[in-house]
Design an enzyme around this catalytic site. Structure first.
Site, PDB file in Angstrom:
ATOM      1  N   LYS A  22       0.835  -1.199   0.000  1.00 24.44           N
ATOM      2  CA  LYS A  22       0.000   0.000   0.000  1.00 24.44           C
ATOM      3  C   LYS A  22       0.869   1.248   0.000  1.00 24.44           C
ATOM      4  CE  LYS A  22      -3.758  -0.431   2.509  1.00 24.44           C
ATOM      5  NZ  LYS A  22      -4.351  -0.630   3.850  1.00 24.44           N
ATOM      6  N   ARG A  92      -3.209   3.290   8.493  1.00 28.97           N
ATOM      7  CA  ARG A  92      -3.546   2.147   7.635  1.00 28.97           C
ATOM      8  C   ARG A  92      -2.420   1.137   7.602  1.00 28.97           C
ATOM      9  NH1 ARG A  92      -4.806   4.794   1.988  1.00 28.97           N
ATOM     10  NH2 ARG A  92      -5.957   2.826   1.743  1.00 28.97           N
ATOM     11  N   MET A 103      -5.907  -6.926   8.590  1.00 29.30           N
ATOM     12  CA  MET A 103      -5.398  -6.055   9.639  1.00 29.30           C
ATOM     13  C   MET A 103      -6.300  -4.826   9.743  1.00 29.30           C
ATOM     14  SD  MET A 103      -1.379  -6.590   9.123  1.00 29.30           S
ATOM     15  CE  MET A 103      -1.519  -6.332   7.396  1.00 29.30           C
ATOM     16  N   ARG A 338      -3.639  -1.457  -6.336  1.00 28.55           N
ATOM     17  CA  ARG A 338      -2.839  -2.685  -6.276  1.00 28.55           C
ATOM     18  C   ARG A 338      -3.282  -3.573  -7.423  1.00 28.55           C
ATOM     19  NH1 ARG A 338      -5.866  -4.382  -0.831  1.00 28.55           N
ATOM     20  NH2 ARG A 338      -7.925  -4.667  -1.682  1.00 28.55           N
ATOM     21  N   ARG A 562       1.370 -46.276  -7.077  1.00 24.58           N
ATOM     22  CA  ARG A 562       1.416 -47.106  -5.863  1.00 24.58           C
ATOM     23  C   ARG A 562       0.738 -48.424  -6.160  1.00 24.58           C
ATOM     24  NH1 ARG A 562      -0.911 -42.348  -4.764  1.00 24.58           N
ATOM     25  NH2 ARG A 562       0.210 -40.835  -3.483  1.00 24.58           N
ATOM     26  N   ARG A 618       5.986 -48.196  -7.998  1.00 24.88           N
ATOM     27  CA  ARG A 618       6.601 -48.436  -6.693  1.00 24.88           C
ATOM     28  C   ARG A 618       6.109 -49.759  -6.123  1.00 24.88           C
ATOM     29  NH1 ARG A 618       5.284 -44.672  -1.650  1.00 24.88           N
ATOM     30  NH2 ARG A 618       3.341 -45.850  -1.765  1.00 24.88           N
ATOM     31  N   GLU A 747      13.591 -41.247   1.058  1.00 20.11           N
ATOM     32  CA  GLU A 747      12.619 -40.785   2.061  1.00 20.11           C
ATOM     33  C   GLU A 747      13.099 -41.047   3.481  1.00 20.11           C
ATOM     34  OE1 GLU A 747       8.962 -42.889   1.269  1.00 20.11           O
ATOM     35  OE2 GLU A 747      10.026 -44.683   0.653  1.00 20.11           O
ATOM     36  N   SER A 766      13.744 -40.800  -6.457  1.00 20.71           N
ATOM     37  CA  SER A 766      12.536 -39.991  -6.387  1.00 20.71           C
ATOM     38  C   SER A 766      12.304 -39.636  -4.925  1.00 20.71           C
ATOM     39  CB  SER A 766      11.348 -40.775  -6.952  1.00 20.71           C
ATOM     40  OG  SER A 766      10.180 -40.007  -6.820  1.00 20.71           O
ATOM     41  N   GLY A 768      10.537 -38.955  -1.768  1.00 23.14           N
ATOM     42  CA  GLY A 768       9.231 -39.139  -1.140  1.00 23.14           C
ATOM     43  C   GLY A 768       9.197 -38.173   0.024  1.00 23.14           C
ATOM     44  N   THR A 769       8.756 -36.937  -0.270  1.00 23.34           N
ATOM     45  CA  THR A 769       8.939 -35.893   0.740  1.00 23.34           C
ATOM     46  C   THR A 769       7.947 -36.004   1.896  1.00 23.34           C
ATOM     47  OG1 THR A 769       7.755 -34.470  -0.808  1.00 23.34           O
ATOM     48  CG2 THR A 769      10.132 -34.182  -0.643  1.00 23.34           C
ATOM     49  N   ASN A 770       6.906 -36.834   1.750  1.00 24.38           N
ATOM     50  CA  ASN A 770       6.028 -37.014   2.912  1.00 24.38           C
ATOM     51  C   ASN A 770       6.787 -37.729   4.024  1.00 24.38           C
ATOM     52  OD1 ASN A 770       4.154 -35.976   1.199  1.00 24.38           O
ATOM     53  ND2 ASN A 770       3.066 -37.887   0.854  1.00 24.38           N
ATOM     54  N   ASP A 771       7.336 -38.899   3.684  1.00 26.55           N
ATOM     55  CA  ASP A 771       8.101 -39.622   4.691  1.00 26.55           C
ATOM     56  C   ASP A 771       9.366 -38.880   5.071  1.00 26.55           C
ATOM     57  OD1 ASP A 771       7.106 -42.093   5.825  1.00 26.55           O
ATOM     58  OD2 ASP A 771       6.865 -42.773   3.752  1.00 26.55           O
ATOM     59  N   CYS A 833       8.013 -37.061  -5.678  1.00 24.76           N
ATOM     60  CA  CYS A 833       6.664 -37.598  -5.841  1.00 24.76           C
ATOM     61  C   CYS A 833       5.820 -37.426  -4.588  1.00 24.76           C
ATOM     62  CB  CYS A 833       6.720 -39.063  -6.265  1.00 24.76           C
ATOM     63  SG  CYS A 833       7.488 -40.126  -5.051  1.00 24.76           S
ATOM     64  N   TYR A 853      12.053 -33.985 -13.064  1.00 24.21           N
ATOM     65  CA  TYR A 853      10.591 -33.854 -13.054  1.00 24.21           C
ATOM     66  C   TYR A 853      10.048 -33.684 -11.644  1.00 24.21           C
ATOM     67  CZ  TYR A 853      10.394 -38.656 -11.383  1.00 24.21           C
ATOM     68  OH  TYR A 853      10.543 -39.778 -10.615  1.00 24.21           O
TER      69      TYR A 853
HETATM   70  P1  ADP Z   1      -7.728  -2.221   3.891  1.00 22.72           P
HETATM   71  O1  ADP Z   1      -6.319  -2.601   3.690  1.00 22.72           O
HETATM   72  O2  ADP Z   1      -8.459  -3.105   4.818  1.00 22.72           O
HETATM   73  O3  ADP Z   1      -8.438  -1.961   2.579  1.00 22.72           O
HETATM   74  P2  ADP Z   1      -7.371   0.619   4.087  1.00 22.72           P
HETATM   75  O4  ADP Z   1      -6.156   1.125   4.766  1.00 22.72           O
HETATM   76  O5  ADP Z   1      -7.357   0.635   2.622  1.00 22.72           O
HETATM   77  O6  ADP Z   1      -7.696  -0.825   4.655  1.00 22.72           O
HETATM   78  O7  ADP Z   1      -8.578   1.467   4.623  1.00 22.72           O
HETATM   79  C1  ADP Z   1      -9.907   1.095   4.413  1.00 22.72           C
HETATM   80  C2  ADP Z   1     -10.715   2.243   3.889  1.00 22.72           C
HETATM   81  O8  ADP Z   1     -10.606   3.385   4.719  1.00 22.72           O
HETATM   82  C3  ADP Z   1     -10.259   2.718   2.541  1.00 22.72           C
HETATM   83  O9  ADP Z   1     -10.811   1.964   1.523  1.00 22.72           O
HETATM   84  C4  ADP Z   1     -10.776   4.125   2.499  1.00 22.72           C
HETATM   85  O10 ADP Z   1     -12.084   4.186   2.023  1.00 22.72           O
HETATM   86  C5  ADP Z   1     -10.735   4.544   3.938  1.00 22.72           C
HETATM   87  N1  ADP Z   1      -9.560   5.397   4.063  1.00 22.72           N
HETATM   88  C6  ADP Z   1      -8.292   5.014   4.171  1.00 22.72           C
HETATM   89  N2  ADP Z   1      -7.476   6.081   4.188  1.00 22.72           N
HETATM   90  C7  ADP Z   1      -8.243   7.171   4.070  1.00 22.72           C
HETATM   91  C8  ADP Z   1      -7.995   8.573   4.008  1.00 22.72           C
HETATM   92  N3  ADP Z   1      -6.761   9.055   4.052  1.00 22.72           N
HETATM   93  N4  ADP Z   1      -9.051   9.392   3.881  1.00 22.72           N
HETATM   94  C9  ADP Z   1     -10.285   8.868   3.807  1.00 22.72           C
HETATM   95  N5  ADP Z   1     -10.592   7.594   3.868  1.00 22.72           N
HETATM   96  C10 ADP Z   1      -9.593   6.733   3.998  1.00 22.72           C
HETATM   97 MG    MG Z   2       6.917 -43.219   1.718  1.00 24.34          MG
HETATM   98 MG    MG Z   3      -7.844  -0.770   1.219  1.00 22.58          MG
END
Ligand code: ADP
Ligand code: MG
Ligand code: MG
Length: 885
Positions: A22, A92, A103, A338, A562, A618, A747, A766, A768-771, A833, A853
């Protein structure tokens, strides 16, 4: 002094690792002159530092943050906590990879009882000022102090009820003022102190909360699912606020430069007027389609400008963009861009279109498809005939494609519980929130009553490749009663419904599904991928049907066939049990003689399905006790067949008991005790190959016989000698010139450590990454599930090592094996495998070590082909390195 903070003007898009996605993109947009509110980024390194300092923000970082606030005050001409022109900011989160909704964000920071009055007065819009304030208290309490959102929502509901209104829009300035006061009281009640009035305290608290949110449970789960390591950390963006809640000439929205479901080259988005951004994604109000904005005289200019910026960003980043914007009194601001998350279909279409438009080349097109995303396309869709005959009971937004039938559940916990019991469930929710993520994972499909195409449920489901239908507002929900009404019919918990995530249709009952095929854009991309790929992709298949399916999906041979599954079939398990419960070699040979023709027929079927492509077979691997009867009737039947008593059979079964079967009598150890097993299996393989080769001289059939569980060269040689002696005799007797190979699974760690010696004797290895994972960690795959959660929660492990290859430990053994084996036997063929053969990052690892492979389950073959192509492209100096997300 280390630099922990960057103004947007100091950053750019290449600084993603340091500034988070971001922050890097906000910086880039500022630099190319787009309308972005000013701000700064506290780096991901500061987050890592925060954790290594024991979850505190050290003095140096705090100082640099306050310095940056000073600069922001300068450029904006506003001041924190000022009575004339107060500065408000958004806090943010933003890590290297995008983690939507995982987050936290705090908006309107900088408000307090005095500042809000200033804003109310100066703006002449007290409703707006108080709306901002109550939002701020709400978000700060939730994010920073972890006072649940629900208490505040309850207060809003109470005030609405008192006033007899249903929508937030109907609340007045006074209502919001009252709410702000109620919220502060709620805060004091829950936290035990007054709501902080000092913007500086608010700021540090929020930065810290974002760092802390990197480690919350839902973020940890998301990271594990998306291969994002914990040590990356998150950056924090501090940005001047712009306001979408100033009235009808203001608003907020989210838009994609192309349709994220279908890939169609048309702006696709949603917005709401008079709101702040989180309202659009939270699903509180159902947003408007972006097209409506063009018809709104107040917003038309901003809409036109947005269209231009959207194309410009797409050209700049050479990919479809997902953008967030706010309009403040008709003025447009871009708040985020993004590379947009998209369905697999859309990803393919967009990649092909961008090539056709001349914006990118084929190599970049191959690089930009996330391999694991293909999963959805390789999964079933509803049968077209059944679909045509069915009448939907409802229709909503096709939020994430795929087809799902299952039993209705109403909570994330129920989804988890029911799934654990083996039920297939559809999770039905008013709306989903990030807390529901585990339940969404457990469900086969997701249906929500509220929320648009960009709602949390939709975004997360698309990321998971899970079918989702959202925003079915006709549903009358009774969450407490665990039922809902749709079209006058009541659906209760446990009732079966079907969802079509590609059309948004909802059906009663279950519906048959059909397998996916490789056609159209997928075929085009796979063709390009095969051009760049240097490593072969084989499949793990035990039956001609699986082998055929895998070849349709592009498998270039079988890396693991197998043989034990073949013994479980009804017509031969009896003979096999007789073999196990035999007292003498004669009895054992007699039983094996019965099995030989059946096993030979199995192999003929497989060789025919493979049409001359290589097949690694095998030899018998699992402990024998897995095959013995447990039912009284079966024991009796076996006793009669062998002229023994039931007690005698039971005694034999008891004698097969092992304390540690995974480390017990299995793999090549079975042949050391019962060489006749290898004799029979060799005959079956060689006879089948000779027969198919004679029928189809245009193919070249070269059997690859693989000995499991080698740990010592002498045991491998012992088994190999039996195989060679038997095979040579068969070939001679048939007057054939058949060639064959004998190799081993790698393995057991000791096989890795002595790989140079074993390689001299083996034609191929070959992994056998599970074992190998199980034995390297000393961790039982069958028991680990019971306690691994604790290892994720404590961040001891980022991922399940059985899903994602542990490149540090197990990988080191693999690397060592290859470097010991190649000089000892330069012609040795090397493959993998285990389950890991279809995991993109593991495929890249194998490519780096020069494997011949990888072999994976049939439906993962296209994923491995694409991953192998990307690995080849990435390993080139000037390759198109793309970070997904
Ligand atoms: P997320 O990563 O969960 O999308 P953001 O940081 O993008 O969180 O924030 C979520 C929302 O908050 C954004 O989509 C936007 O609408 C609002 N927001 C974020 N920054 C600003 C800002 N500087 N002014 C106004 N609104 C904001
Ligand atoms: Mg095995
Ligand atoms: Mg956002």
């Amino acid at each position: 002094m280390h630099k922990w903070v960057y103004m947007f003007t100091e950053g750019d898009a290449t600084m993603r690792n340091l500034l988070g996605g971001k922050g890097a993109n906000l910086s880039e947009m500022v630099n190319i002159g787009l309308p972005v509110p000013q701000g700064f980024v506290v780096t991901t390194e500061a987050c890592t530092q925060y954790y290594s300092d024991g979850e505190v923000i050290n003095e140096e970082i705090q100082e640099q943050i306050m310095e940056a606030i000073g600069k922001l005050e300068e450029v904006s001409g506003k001041k924190f906590g000022d009575k004339g022109d107060p500065l408000l900011v958004a806090i943010r989160s933003g890590s290297r990879a995008s983690m939507p909704g995982m987050m936290d964000t705090v908006l309107n920071l900088g408000l307090n009882d005095e500042v809000v009055e200033v804003l109310a007065e100066k703006s002449g819009n007290p409703r707006w000022a108080w709306d901002c304030y109550r939002r701020f208290i709400q978000m700060y309490s939730d994010v920073v102090m972890e006072v649940g959102k629900k208490y505040f929502e309850e207060l809003i509901d109470e005030v609405k009820e008192e006033k007899g209104v249903v929508a937030d829009e109907d609340l007045t300035a006074d209502d919001f003022k009252r709410l702000a006061q109620l919220f502060k009281a709620e805060y004091k009640g829950k936290v035990g102190e007054d709501f902080p009035a000092d913007p500086r305290v608010q700021l540090m608290g929020s930065v810290k909360a974002v760092f802390r949110s990197w480690n919350n449970r839902r973020a940890n789960i998301y990271r594990r699912d998306h291969d994002i390591p914990h040590h990356w950390g998150t950056a924090v963006n501090v940005q001047e606020m712009v306001f979408g809640n100033l009235g009808e000439s203001s608003g907020s929205g989210v838009a994609f430069s192309r349709n994220p479901s279908t890939g169609e080259d048309k702006l696709y988005g949603e917005y709401l007027t008079n709101c702040q951004g989180e309202d659009v994604v939270a699903g509180i109000r159902t947003p408007n389609k972006m097209e409506l904005m063009a018809e709104d005289p107040l917003l038309k200019d901003a809409f036109d400008e947005f269209n231009v910026i959207s194309k410009r960003l797409e050209n700049h980043y050479k990919d479809m963009q997902d953008m967030e914007f706010t309009i403040e009194n008709q003025k447009l601001f871009i708040l985020q861009t993004r590379s947009g998350k998209r369905t697999a279909q859309a990803a393919l279409k967009i990649a092909c279109d961008l090539v056709d438009e001349g914006m990118i080349d084929e190599e970049r097109a191959v690089s930009m498809i996330e391999p694991r995303n293909l999963d959805t396309l390789l999964h079933p869709q509803f049968d077209a005939v059944a679909l045509a005959a069915a009448t939907p009971i409802g229709r909503a937004l096709p939020a994430s494609p795929g087809a799902a039938s299952g039993k209705i559940v109403f909570t994330a916990e129920d989804a988890k519980e029911w799934e654990a019991k083996g039920e297939v469930v559809i999770l039905v929710r008013m709306e989903t929130s990030p807390e529901d993520i585990e339940g969404m994972k457990a469900a086969k499909g997701i249906l929500t009553v509220r929320g648009g195409m960009t709602s949390h449920a939709a975004v997360v489901a698309r990321g998971m490749g899970k079918c989702c239908v959202s925003g079915c507002t006709e549903i009358v929900m009774d969450e407490a009663g665990k039922k809902f009404t749709l079209g006058g019919v009541v659906y209760k918990e446990g009732d079966v419904i079907s969802l079509d995530g590609s059309t948004g249709n909802i059906y009663a009952g279950s519906m048959p599904t059909v397998e996916a095929e490789i056609t159209g854009e997928l075929a085009r991309i796979m063709e390009w991928a095969d051009k760049f790929r240097t490593m072969k992709v084989r499949t793990n298949a035990d039956s001609p049907e699986d082998a055929r399916k895998a070849r349709e999906l592009g498998a270039e041979g079988i890396g693991l066939c197998r043989t034990e599954h073949m013994f479980f079939e009804a017509d031969r398990i009896d003979a096999f049990r007789e073999m196990i419960c035999a007292d003498t070699e004669e009895e054992r040979k007699a039983a094996l003689d019965k099995i030989l023709p059946m096993q030979q027929a199995d192999f003929e079927g497989i060789y025919e399905a493979l049409e001359g492509e290589p097949v690694t077979i095998r030899f018998l691997d699992p402990p024998l006790h897995e095959f013995v009867p447990t039912e009284e009737a079966d024991i009796k039947k076996l006793a009669e067949a062998q002229g023994k008593t039931a007690d005698q059979i039971k005694a034999i079964i008891d004698s097969l008991h092992e304390f540690n079967p995974m480390l017990g009598h299995r793999g090549c150890r079975l042949v050391v005790t019962y060489p006749e097993i290898a004799v029979m299996q060799t005959r079956a393989v060689i006879r089948a190959a000779i027969k198919v080769q004679a029928d189809r001289p245009e193919w070249k059939v070269v059997p690859e016989i693989m000995i499991p569980l080698t740990g010592e060269v002498k045991e491998f040689v012992f088994v190999k000698n039996i195989v060679v002696e038997t095979a040579d005799a068969e070939i001679k007797a048939a007057g054939s010139s058949l060639e064959y190979m004998v190799g081993t699974m790698i393995e057991i760690p000791r096989a890795c450590l002595t790989a140079d010696v074993i390689a001299k004797e083996a034609d191929f290895f070959s992994f056998g990454t599970n074992d190998l994972t199980q034995m390297t960690y000393g961790l039982s795959r069958d028991d680990a599930g019971k306690f691994m959660e604790a290892y994720y929660d404590t961040n001891i492990y980022d991922n399940d090592p059985f899903v994602k290859l542990d490149q540090v430990g197990v990988g080191k053994l693999i690397e060592m094996t290859v470097s010991l084996a190649k000089p000892a036997n330069p012609g040795i063929k090397i493959g993998i495998c285990g389950e890991h053969g279809g995991d993109p990052s593991s495929v890249e690892f194998c490519n780096g070590l020069g494997f011949d492979y990888v072999s994976c389950s049939p439906f993962r073959v296209p994923i491995a082909r694409l991953a192998a192509a990307q690995a080849a492209i990435n390993s080139k100096e000037d390759g198109n390195k793309i970070i997904h997300g």
